[in-house]
Write a protein that holds these residues in place. Structure first.
Motif, PDB file in Angstrom:
ATOM      1  N   ASP A 108      37.772  48.520  32.917  1.00 29.97           N
ATOM      2  CA  ASP A 108      36.801  47.572  33.477  1.00 29.97           C
ATOM      3  C   ASP A 108      37.062  46.137  33.035  1.00 29.97           C
ATOM      4  O   ASP A 108      36.426  45.210  33.549  1.00 29.97           O
ATOM      5  CB  ASP A 108      35.383  47.974  33.074  1.00 29.97           C
ATOM      6  CG  ASP A 108      34.839  49.080  33.960  1.00 29.97           C
ATOM      7  OD1 ASP A 108      35.532  49.478  34.907  1.00 29.97           O
ATOM      8  OD2 ASP A 108      33.711  49.559  33.694  1.00 29.97           O
ATOM      9  N   ARG A 110      40.086  44.748  33.264  1.00 29.04           N
ATOM     10  CA  ARG A 110      41.307  44.298  33.915  1.00 29.04           C
ATOM     11  C   ARG A 110      41.153  44.365  35.424  1.00 29.04           C
ATOM     12  O   ARG A 110      40.306  45.085  35.946  1.00 29.04           O
ATOM     13  CB  ARG A 110      42.500  45.189  33.500  1.00 29.04           C
ATOM     14  CG  ARG A 110      42.810  45.175  32.027  1.00 29.04           C
ATOM     15  CD  ARG A 110      44.246  45.630  31.822  1.00 29.04           C
ATOM     16  NE  ARG A 110      44.538  45.753  30.405  1.00 29.04           N
ATOM     17  CZ  ARG A 110      44.636  46.906  29.764  1.00 29.04           C
ATOM     18  NH1 ARG A 110      44.465  48.037  30.404  1.00 29.04           N
ATOM     19  NH2 ARG A 110      44.923  46.931  28.483  1.00 29.04           N
ATOM     20  N   GLU A 111      42.018  43.627  36.114  1.00 32.81           N
ATOM     21  CA  GLU A 111      42.075  43.729  37.565  1.00 32.81           C
ATOM     22  C   GLU A 111      43.530  43.876  37.986  1.00 32.81           C
ATOM     23  O   GLU A 111      44.450  43.484  37.258  1.00 32.81           O
ATOM     24  CB  GLU A 111      41.441  42.518  38.240  1.00 32.81           C
ATOM     25  CG  GLU A 111      42.011  41.180  37.837  1.00 32.81           C
ATOM     26  CD  GLU A 111      41.174  40.032  38.370  1.00 32.81           C
ATOM     27  OE1 GLU A 111      41.766  38.954  38.565  1.00 32.81           O
ATOM     28  OE2 GLU A 111      39.964  40.201  38.580  1.00 32.81           O
ATOM     29  N   ARG A 113      46.839  43.212  40.215  1.00 27.54           N
ATOM     30  CA  ARG A 113      47.525  42.238  41.063  1.00 27.54           C
ATOM     31  C   ARG A 113      48.053  42.931  42.308  1.00 27.54           C
ATOM     32  O   ARG A 113      48.139  44.159  42.375  1.00 27.54           O
ATOM     33  CB  ARG A 113      48.687  41.614  40.296  1.00 27.54           C
ATOM     34  CG  ARG A 113      48.301  40.728  39.108  1.00 27.54           C
ATOM     35  CD  ARG A 113      49.565  40.093  38.564  1.00 27.54           C
ATOM     36  NE  ARG A 113      49.328  39.138  37.501  1.00 27.54           N
ATOM     37  CZ  ARG A 113      49.750  39.263  36.252  1.00 27.54           C
ATOM     38  NH1 ARG A 113      50.430  40.355  35.899  1.00 27.54           N
ATOM     39  NH2 ARG A 113      49.515  38.343  35.355  1.00 27.54           N
ATOM     40  N   ASP A 120      44.350  40.883  32.431  1.00 25.30           N
ATOM     41  CA  ASP A 120      43.023  40.784  31.821  1.00 25.30           C
ATOM     42  C   ASP A 120      42.107  39.905  32.655  1.00 25.30           C
ATOM     43  O   ASP A 120      42.502  38.838  33.125  1.00 25.30           O
ATOM     44  CB  ASP A 120      43.131  40.178  30.416  1.00 25.30           C
ATOM     45  CG  ASP A 120      43.734  41.133  29.412  1.00 25.30           C
ATOM     46  OD1 ASP A 120      43.654  42.352  29.629  1.00 25.30           O
ATOM     47  OD2 ASP A 120      44.292  40.645  28.410  1.00 25.30           O
ATOM     48  N   ARG A 121      40.866  40.364  32.810  1.00 27.12           N
ATOM     49  CA  ARG A 121      39.841  39.516  33.393  1.00 27.12           C
ATOM     50  C   ARG A 121      39.315  38.566  32.325  1.00 27.12           C
ATOM     51  O   ARG A 121      39.389  38.844  31.127  1.00 27.12           O
ATOM     52  CB  ARG A 121      38.688  40.377  33.914  1.00 27.12           C
ATOM     53  CG  ARG A 121      39.010  41.101  35.201  1.00 27.12           C
ATOM     54  CD  ARG A 121      37.927  42.091  35.581  1.00 27.12           C
ATOM     55  NE  ARG A 121      36.584  41.702  35.125  1.00 27.12           N
ATOM     56  CZ  ARG A 121      35.528  42.505  35.233  1.00 27.12           C
ATOM     57  NH1 ARG A 121      35.663  43.707  35.730  1.00 27.12           N
ATOM     58  NH2 ARG A 121      34.342  42.096  34.810  1.00 27.12           N
ATOM     59  N   GLU A 122      38.773  37.447  32.755  1.00 30.53           N
ATOM     60  CA  GLU A 122      38.248  36.466  31.805  1.00 30.53           C
ATOM     61  C   GLU A 122      37.104  37.034  30.977  1.00 30.53           C
ATOM     62  O   GLU A 122      36.913  36.666  29.828  1.00 30.53           O
ATOM     63  CB  GLU A 122      37.783  35.208  32.558  1.00 30.53           C
ATOM     64  CG  GLU A 122      38.921  34.336  33.050  1.00 30.53           C
ATOM     65  CD  GLU A 122      39.824  33.868  31.917  1.00 30.53           C
ATOM     66  OE1 GLU A 122      39.303  33.450  30.871  1.00 30.53           O
ATOM     67  OE2 GLU A 122      41.056  33.943  32.082  1.00 30.53           O
ATOM     68  N   ASP A 123      36.338  37.953  31.563  1.00 24.31           N
ATOM     69  CA  ASP A 123      35.194  38.518  30.851  1.00 24.31           C
ATOM     70  C   ASP A 123      35.534  39.850  30.190  1.00 24.31           C
ATOM     71  O   ASP A 123      34.643  40.653  29.922  1.00 24.31           O
ATOM     72  CB  ASP A 123      34.012  38.694  31.801  1.00 24.31           C
ATOM     73  CG  ASP A 123      34.308  39.660  32.952  1.00 24.31           C
ATOM     74  OD1 ASP A 123      35.495  40.012  33.154  1.00 24.31           O
ATOM     75  OD2 ASP A 123      33.354  40.065  33.645  1.00 24.31           O
ATOM     76  N   ARG A 124      36.808  40.086  29.894  1.00 21.69           N
ATOM     77  CA  ARG A 124      37.209  41.362  29.294  1.00 21.69           C
ATOM     78  C   ARG A 124      36.418  41.665  28.016  1.00 21.69           C
ATOM     79  O   ARG A 124      36.059  42.807  27.757  1.00 21.69           O
ATOM     80  CB  ARG A 124      38.697  41.360  28.993  1.00 21.69           C
ATOM     81  CG  ARG A 124      39.149  42.556  28.143  1.00 21.69           C
ATOM     82  CD  ARG A 124      40.646  42.675  28.034  1.00 21.69           C
ATOM     83  NE  ARG A 124      41.015  43.662  27.018  1.00 21.69           N
ATOM     84  CZ  ARG A 124      42.172  44.300  26.977  1.00 21.69           C
ATOM     85  NH1 ARG A 124      43.079  44.055  27.909  1.00 21.69           N
ATOM     86  NH2 ARG A 124      42.445  45.164  26.025  1.00 21.69           N
TER      87      ARG A 124
END
Length: 279
Positions: A108, A110-111, A113, A120-124
């Motif tokens: 949750d 990561r996203e 490509r 990594d997402r910014e809100d990891r």
């Protein structure tokens, strides 16, 4: 571990708690462990400087270590800096009749490509735990193909957790795993900063205390830093014990009502911060 470059500015100085935990865990009067497993949040902010510091800290270990990523870690510097002789980020390890699997519970955070790679997402940092379908499949297939009698999963986020740390999807994943891979005898995890053992899908989930602030979720007080020891037996049983150190140096204190409500899952982390700012 939550190592950082300015530990004196954090609620607990993890440089100092590392010294206390290391001294206790490797006291000559204790049985010497064969392996150290670090289940995530190795660096507090996931910076290169923090991981360089981690390498220096772990160089004191007289045995090999295996590291798993947590939600506070950042994958690129984690992968680039940590692995070296004596520090492994390997995915499996066979020890006698046991297969250890070092799983990533940060799906949750990561996203994907377009090329299929993960970033990594910014809100990891604020993401809760989930393996994701690919990781669940890898764990199940690896256990199935192994001739080990028993398997044990190490990861950051524990299924079966309480309140703020609870995530229904993660519990369901683990139940599905046990259904298809019953040789999994349990899990060792971190994330919750507690020293308790839960049960999920009929398996023990051991939570390891942190070098940072730990929590008593029955009394809603803080606890001193600590670690957890494990012993694995050929019959598939696991003996595990949490060890807290430095009670005099880090005495317990009661949590605020806002923190209690957040931990019970009644308000979000952001709502807790807003309440504390008003107070």
């Amino acid at each position: 571990m939550h190592f950082c470059t300015e530990p004196e500015r954090e609620p607990r100085n993890t440089d100092e708690s590392w010294d206390a935990v290391f001294s206790d865990a490797f006291d000559s009067r204790r049985p010497r462990p064969d392996l150290v497993v670090i289940t995530g949040d190795i660096a507090h902010n996931g910076t290169e400087a923090e991981y360089e510091k981690v390498v220096e800290k772990l160089s004191r270990l007289p045995v090999d270590a295996v590291v798993c990523p947590g939600n506070h870690d950042r994958q690129v510097p984690f992968d680039a800096i940590l692995p070296r002789p004596g520090i492994s980020s390997g995915r499996t390890l066979r020890v006698g009749s046991w297969l250890f699997l070092f799983a990533d519970s940060n799906a949750d955070g990561r996203e994907q490509r377009p090329d299929g790679s993960l970033v990594d997402r910014e809100d990891r940092t604020h993401a809760h735990g989930r393996f994701g379908d690919a990781e669940v499949s890898w764990i199940a297939e690896t256990v199935e193909r192994s001739d080990a009698d028993h398997a044990f999963v190490w990861t950051h986020h524990p299924p079966g957790a309480f309140g703020f740390f609870y995530k229904e999807d993660h519990d369901a994943e683990f139940a599905r795993l046990i259904d298809v891979a019953p040789k999994i005898r349990g899990m060792g995890a971190g994330h919750t900063h507690t020293n308790t053992t839960l049960e999920c899908a009929g398996r023990p989930v051991h939570q390891c205390p942190s070098l940072s602030v730990n929590l008593d979720l029955d009394e809603y007080t803080t606890l001193p830093p600590g670690y957890r020891t494990y012993e694995f037996f050929d019959d598939g049983t696991v003996a595990s014990e949490a060890h807290l150190v430095g009670e005099e140096q880090w005495p317990s204190f009661s949590l605020t009502e806002a923190a209690r409500r957040m931990l019970r899952g009644e308000i979000s982390y952001e709502e807790m911060k807003a309440e504390l700012a008003v107070q």
